[in-house]
Design a protein around this motif. Sequence first.
Motif, PDB file in Angstrom:
ATOM      1  N   PRO A  61       6.919  13.611   2.238  1.00 15.13           N
ATOM      2  CA  PRO A  61       7.584  14.333   1.142  1.00 15.13           C
ATOM      3  C   PRO A  61       8.063  13.435  -0.001  1.00 15.13           C
ATOM      4  O   PRO A  61       8.015  13.834  -1.164  1.00 15.13           O
ATOM      5  CB  PRO A  61       8.761  15.021   1.835  1.00 15.13           C
ATOM      6  N   GLN A  62       8.549  12.235   0.329  1.00 15.62           N
ATOM      7  CA  GLN A  62       9.045  11.344  -0.728  1.00 15.62           C
ATOM      8  C   GLN A  62       7.889  10.818  -1.577  1.00 15.62           C
ATOM      9  O   GLN A  62       7.986  10.780  -2.812  1.00 15.62           O
ATOM     10  CB  GLN A  62       9.842  10.190  -0.106  1.00 15.62           C
ATOM     11  N   TYR A  63       6.807  10.431  -0.931  1.00 15.42           N
ATOM     12  CA  TYR A  63       5.642   9.971  -1.687  1.00 15.42           C
ATOM     13  C   TYR A  63       5.060  11.111  -2.515  1.00 15.42           C
ATOM     14  O   TYR A  63       4.689  10.907  -3.686  1.00 15.42           O
ATOM     15  CB  TYR A  63       4.580   9.428  -0.731  1.00 15.42           C
ATOM     16  N   ALA A  64       4.975  12.306  -1.940  1.00 17.47           N
ATOM     17  CA  ALA A  64       4.417  13.446  -2.669  1.00 17.47           C
ATOM     18  C   ALA A  64       5.222  13.736  -3.927  1.00 17.47           C
ATOM     19  O   ALA A  64       4.658  14.021  -4.999  1.00 17.47           O
ATOM     20  CB  ALA A  64       4.379  14.676  -1.761  1.00 17.47           C
ATOM     21  N   ARG A  65       6.543  13.633  -3.806  1.00 16.88           N
ATOM     22  CA  ARG A  65       7.377  13.867  -4.993  1.00 16.88           C
ATOM     23  C   ARG A  65       7.174  12.756  -6.013  1.00 16.88           C
ATOM     24  O   ARG A  65       7.163  12.994  -7.228  1.00 16.88           O
ATOM     25  CB  ARG A  65       8.856  13.952  -4.588  1.00 16.88           C
ATOM     26  N   ALA A  66       7.000  11.526  -5.532  1.00 16.08           N
ATOM     27  CA  ALA A  66       6.745  10.408  -6.445  1.00 16.08           C
ATOM     28  C   ALA A  66       5.457  10.633  -7.233  1.00 16.08           C
ATOM     29  O   ALA A  66       5.387  10.325  -8.429  1.00 16.08           O
ATOM     30  CB  ALA A  66       6.675   9.098  -5.667  1.00 16.08           C
ATOM     31  N   VAL A  67       4.429  11.173  -6.581  1.00 14.30           N
ATOM     32  CA  VAL A  67       3.165  11.463  -7.264  1.00 14.30           C
ATOM     33  C   VAL A  67       3.388  12.499  -8.374  1.00 14.30           C
ATOM     34  O   VAL A  67       2.877  12.352  -9.495  1.00 14.30           O
ATOM     35  CB  VAL A  67       2.108  11.964  -6.258  1.00 14.30           C
ATOM     36  N   ASP A  68       4.173  13.542  -8.074  1.00 19.11           N
ATOM     37  CA  ASP A  68       4.472  14.563  -9.082  1.00 19.11           C
ATOM     38  C   ASP A  68       5.226  13.969 -10.269  1.00 19.11           C
ATOM     39  O   ASP A  68       4.915  14.250 -11.435  1.00 19.11           O
ATOM     40  CB  ASP A  68       5.308  15.687  -8.470  1.00 19.11           C
ATOM     41  N   VAL A  69       6.227  13.136  -9.969  1.00 21.34           N
ATOM     42  CA  VAL A  69       7.032  12.520 -11.031  1.00 21.34           C
ATOM     43  C   VAL A  69       6.174  11.587 -11.871  1.00 21.34           C
ATOM     44  O   VAL A  69       6.280  11.565 -13.105  1.00 21.34           O
ATOM     45  CB  VAL A  69       8.226  11.761 -10.407  1.00 21.34           C
ATOM     46  N   LEU A  70       5.307  10.822 -11.214  1.00 19.78           N
ATOM     47  CA  LEU A  70       4.422   9.921 -11.952  1.00 19.78           C
ATOM     48  C   LEU A  70       3.495  10.720 -12.864  1.00 19.78           C
ATOM     49  O   LEU A  70       3.232  10.307 -14.001  1.00 19.78           O
ATOM     50  CB  LEU A  70       3.607   9.068 -10.982  1.00 19.78           C
TER      51      LEU A  70
END
Length: 445
Positions: free
Chosen positions: A398-407
Amino acid sequence: MKTPKFLLPVGLACATVLSLLSAFNMPSWANFKDAPKEIIDEVWQVVNREYVDPTFNNQNWQETRRKYLAKDYKSREDAYKSTREMLKGLGDPYTRFMDPKQYESMKVETSGDYQGVGIQLGLDEKTHELTVVSPIEDTPAFTAGVKPKDVLLSIDGRSTKGMDIDQAVNFIRGQAGTSVALKFRREGKPLTLSLVRTRIELKPVKYSLRTEGDRRVGYIRLSQFNAYAAKDMGNAVAKLTREQADGFILDLRSNPGGLLYASADIARLWLSEGTIVSTVDRDGQRESITVSRPAMTSKPLVVLVDGASASASEILGGALQDHHRAVLVGTRTYGKGLVQSVHSLSDGSGVAVTIAHYQTPSGRDINKKGIDPDIKVELTKEMAKNLKADQVATLADPQYARAVDVLGQQIAGMPVEQVVAAAGKPFPAERQPVAAENQTPVATP
């Protein structure tokens, strides 16, 4: 007597200068030179001159010297025991004595190559229990499932109660191919693991170019700040840039820190100007590490952090956050905002002494507070339990997935401030970097 001295934020050396032990307050030195109590006075002098708290934890430090030098010591081991006892009175787990073997182990670890099982240990300031900060990736501890916050109860049947970090490390390390039995407490339940020691090469950087939707993401995992970290990070950024990454995700989760100047050199890869970190000593004197050369890249950046991101990780994360260079995603960091100097003593032993607090560019003192991410993404115990090792840093994380969205938002042209505001967290005014004028730069290469 000349004493090598190292500056570090979490018990590792990063720069070497020479420091002359002052003769001040040493009238009886000649009477016990080369005697066991010589080491006690060497340590006392270093603490007296450099310790960050001028009250020495509200102790009469002069009386402490008289007390320990009045004793008779039959061996250096007796003197070592009393030295540790003397330092314990400071109430600071980071100010610690290392016998010659422990000191040599610390230097070996700094080089990035040693024999052991791959565990980063810390000492809980409240319970005084030895606690896992994080296992090192691709090591016996990591493979066996050792986790952050596991409490180390015993080593080969030897209780760790009252044991300091250096003593524990000394017992855990050993010749490659031999085994060590470690007993932990995890969420109130005992767990015993038999681990086979191996030669551990601490390769701090792993990276890959990933296609996430229509974006080319340069993912970089930094596991610790050792002697190779800055060079390896530079190589990773350069290669991913050549491969036309649209932006970067820098993963600092479970990174316990390491070399102060490694964190500064890595910050310089991403920042083109300004202060990286400031240190404030017991006299209130501020020194700043700054950057004044172009960054390697200006492409969008997201940094992943969690409760095991400590010390040098917090220096880097705090600098990138304060300068609006990156969006931090994850959970609050560990909160270790102290700097130690490490001194080599006359018999080959060493002492680490807390000499300063460090502050982020905006002036935040994060010690025992940590750094709050711009976008909070918690992992519940159930989520963490179900997340398999090969799913970490994938869209199942979940943390990486959110990072991808933010990026993706940044790649689309949204400034960091707007990305944070869009996530429902106003950008704090107090996070503006303070001016570096009137501050003494430690390094501006």
